[in-house]
Design an enzyme around this catalytic site. Sequence first.
Site, PDB file in Angstrom:
ATOM      1  N   ASP A 142      17.134  23.757  12.888  1.00 52.37           N
ATOM      2  CA  ASP A 142      18.231  23.320  13.365  1.00 52.37           C
ATOM      3  C   ASP A 142      19.490  24.693  14.238  1.00 52.37           C
ATOM      4  OD1 ASP A 142      20.510  21.889  14.381  1.00 52.37           O
ATOM      5  OD2 ASP A 142      22.151  22.829  12.914  1.00 52.37           O
ATOM      6  N   HIS A 149      30.246  27.892  21.012  1.00 51.64           N
ATOM      7  CA  HIS A 149      30.389  27.741  19.911  1.00 51.64           C
ATOM      8  C   HIS A 149      29.883  29.065  18.702  1.00 51.64           C
ATOM      9  CE1 HIS A 149      29.666  25.464  15.633  1.00 51.64           C
ATOM     10  NE2 HIS A 149      28.802  26.024  15.196  1.00 51.64           N
ATOM     11  N   ARG A 158      33.786  37.206  12.372  1.00 47.64           N
ATOM     12  CA  ARG A 158      34.029  38.637  12.836  1.00 47.64           C
ATOM     13  C   ARG A 158      34.152  38.752  13.707  1.00 47.64           C
ATOM     14  NH1 ARG A 158      29.270  35.761  11.101  1.00 47.64           N
ATOM     15  NH2 ARG A 158      29.127  35.417  13.295  1.00 47.64           N
ATOM     16  N   GLU A 216      29.334  17.860  12.886  1.00 45.47           N
ATOM     17  CA  GLU A 216      28.962  18.965  14.619  1.00 45.47           C
ATOM     18  C   GLU A 216      27.963  17.704  15.580  1.00 45.47           C
ATOM     19  OE1 GLU A 216      26.582  22.184  13.061  1.00 45.47           O
ATOM     20  OE2 GLU A 216      28.585  23.224  12.742  1.00 45.47           O
ATOM     21  N   GLU A 218      25.961  17.831  18.310  1.00 51.06           N
ATOM     22  CA  GLU A 218      24.520  18.811  18.227  1.00 51.06           C
ATOM     23  C   GLU A 218      23.164  16.961  19.304  1.00 51.06           C
ATOM     24  OE1 GLU A 218      22.480  20.398  15.739  1.00 51.06           O
ATOM     25  OE2 GLU A 218      24.633  21.475  14.282  1.00 51.06           O
ATOM     26  N   ASP A 250      24.957  17.500  12.678  1.00 49.57           N
ATOM     27  CA  ASP A 250      25.077  18.234  11.216  1.00 49.57           C
ATOM     28  C   ASP A 250      26.103  17.783  10.024  1.00 49.57           C
ATOM     29  OD1 ASP A 250      23.970  20.386  10.291  1.00 49.57           O
ATOM     30  OD2 ASP A 250      24.591  21.570  11.342  1.00 49.57           O
ATOM     31  N   ARG A 254      32.639  23.475   5.689  1.00 47.57           N
ATOM     32  CA  ARG A 254      32.884  24.786   5.288  1.00 47.57           C
ATOM     33  C   ARG A 254      33.272  25.706   4.421  1.00 47.57           C
ATOM     34  NH1 ARG A 254      30.452  24.560  10.378  1.00 47.57           N
ATOM     35  NH2 ARG A 254      31.393  23.415  11.908  1.00 47.57           N
ATOM     36  N   GLN A 257      29.524  26.642   2.130  1.00 48.25           N
ATOM     37  CA  GLN A 257      29.149  27.126   3.298  1.00 48.25           C
ATOM     38  C   GLN A 257      29.755  28.369   3.732  1.00 48.25           C
ATOM     39  OE1 GLN A 257      29.335  25.649   7.608  1.00 48.25           O
ATOM     40  NE2 GLN A 257      27.839  27.925   8.388  1.00 48.25           N
ATOM     41  N   LYS A 270      25.410  22.292   4.297  1.00 51.85           N
ATOM     42  CA  LYS A 270      25.023  21.395   5.282  1.00 51.85           C
ATOM     43  C   LYS A 270      23.822  20.420   4.862  1.00 51.85           C
ATOM     44  CE  LYS A 270      25.778  24.704   8.934  1.00 51.85           C
ATOM     45  NZ  LYS A 270      26.416  23.838  10.170  1.00 51.85           N
ATOM     46  N   THR A 274      22.555  14.673   7.843  1.00 56.51           N
ATOM     47  CA  THR A 274      22.107  14.905   8.962  1.00 56.51           C
ATOM     48  C   THR A 274      22.243  13.175   9.280  1.00 56.51           C
ATOM     49  OG1 THR A 274      21.284  16.897   8.689  1.00 56.51           O
ATOM     50  CG2 THR A 274      21.590  15.938  10.978  1.00 56.51           C
ATOM     51  N   THR A 377      25.237  23.261  17.520  1.00 56.06           N
ATOM     52  CA  THR A 377      26.906  22.599  18.268  1.00 56.06           C
ATOM     53  C   THR A 377      27.057  23.573  19.258  1.00 56.06           C
ATOM     54  OG1 THR A 377      27.782  22.931  15.711  1.00 56.06           O
ATOM     55  CG2 THR A 377      28.859  22.396  17.188  1.00 56.06           C
ATOM     56  N   GLU A 391      36.778  25.011  15.031  1.00 54.15           N
ATOM     57  CA  GLU A 391      36.850  25.227  15.933  1.00 54.15           C
ATOM     58  C   GLU A 391      37.701  25.026  16.644  1.00 54.15           C
ATOM     59  OE1 GLU A 391      33.254  25.936  19.723  1.00 54.15           O
ATOM     60  OE2 GLU A 391      32.196  25.043  17.478  1.00 54.15           O
TER      61      GLU A 391
HETATM   62 MN    MN Z   1      24.243  23.026  12.978  1.00 45.47          MN
END
Ligand code: MN
Length: 442
Positions: A142, A149, A158, A216, A218, A250, A254, A257, A270, A274, A377, A391
């Site tokens: 991935d 994203h 960050r 996600e 993708e 995906d 969260r 993660q 994750k 999928t 994503t 997001e």
């Molecule tokens: Mn992904």
Amino acid sequence: MSKRIDACDQTHDPVLSSWVESSVGHGAFPIQNLPMGVFSEDGRTRIAVAIGDELVDLRAAADAGFLAQLPERAQQAARATTLNDWMALPASARTQLRAIVSDLLSASSEAGHGARAARASLLRQQEKVEMLLPAEVGDYTDFYAGIHHAMNCGMIFRPEQPLQPNYKHLPVAYHGRASTLRPSGTPVRRPRSQVRDESAHEPRPRLQHTSRLDYEMELALWIGPGNDLAQSIDIRDAAGHVAGYGLLNDWSARDIQAWESLPLGPFQGKNFMTSLSPWVVTSDAMVPFRSPRMPRDAQDPRPLAYLHDDEDESRGGIDIALRVYLLTRAMREQGAEACLLSEGRSTALWWTPAQMVTHHTVGGCNLRPGDLLGTGTISMAQGKDCGCLLEMTEGGRRPIHLPNGEVRAFLEDGDEVVMRGECRRDGFVSIGFGECRGTVVG
Ligand code: MN
């Protein structure tokens, strides 16, 4: 051995139409598309080409002699029970198969009345068969090529340095999990693992089910011919190593993660499942919908030479309109339609498929036919059109309001996520990807 991105041929001709009536004006599967898939009927598994609301049983087509002009290896691939052998074919043989199937389905092909009846016997109604995963996937990787994203997630975690220094130099990726790939329609179970709620200043993590389940949006890239160990794929050959494209969800937990990801990246957050759309839109079908790769600003770094190719820069991108819909349990009970959550476009990928393939193999890692690459994503630059809830809700801080009055920060049990993709270009017939669906079960 591999071909470059090809020119259009007679299979893309907008005046071409099929005698399969459901395909005329079909939003996803007109005769200009002809995606490949794997279906099961009465316990038998075969490969197929979609046309309108129907499909062509390729094994039956081969047995009836319709594919006799193909090289023996390609005829064998048409009789297989996964698309791996078809993906392993040289690009020229896949193009040849497409031309033959296009001719078989074309309203203008030279076929007498008896031949037309024989052709019609190859068809099945899509709604009466079960679609399976297109290939036996040896490995799944991935990427993180959706730059908006990457930027949006970076701002959440960050803000002082949202994009890592490597981002514009190499296509960042992690190795995913092939055993939990499932076709569209498979329910997703809410996973459990360690979670630590930092805001509550908990001294220890807890083992619990995720309360921050996300999707996600993708694209899936299906690898065609592979490469040998310690041999890399040159950027100029890389397009010929992608057999086709699909939609990929995906699913992401969260909270799991967030606790596990440093220093080695996603794991339980994750790897629980999928989802993939079952139809592989071939690289041939995508020829009219290639686009320039995403533009760079003057201050952006030039990629190293092994990632640069003029043709890839001018038409190595792909232009697919992507939509994500949500159907909650309450909407289903109210008889409401799924609501649109976001619209995206695959032109927001910083790296082209060829650059992903080339970088994946530059160190000698061998890709194999049927391997799967996720793009990462895909989100748009501004506004709410993002490819995941993390997001759209700014990490859950700004829940979204649905048309029926419900509110979502993350997914709840009973929620069904539906992804769709479509390609449009003036002068060509639009094609679609079908759907990638999944419902959350507790
Ligand atoms: Mn992904």
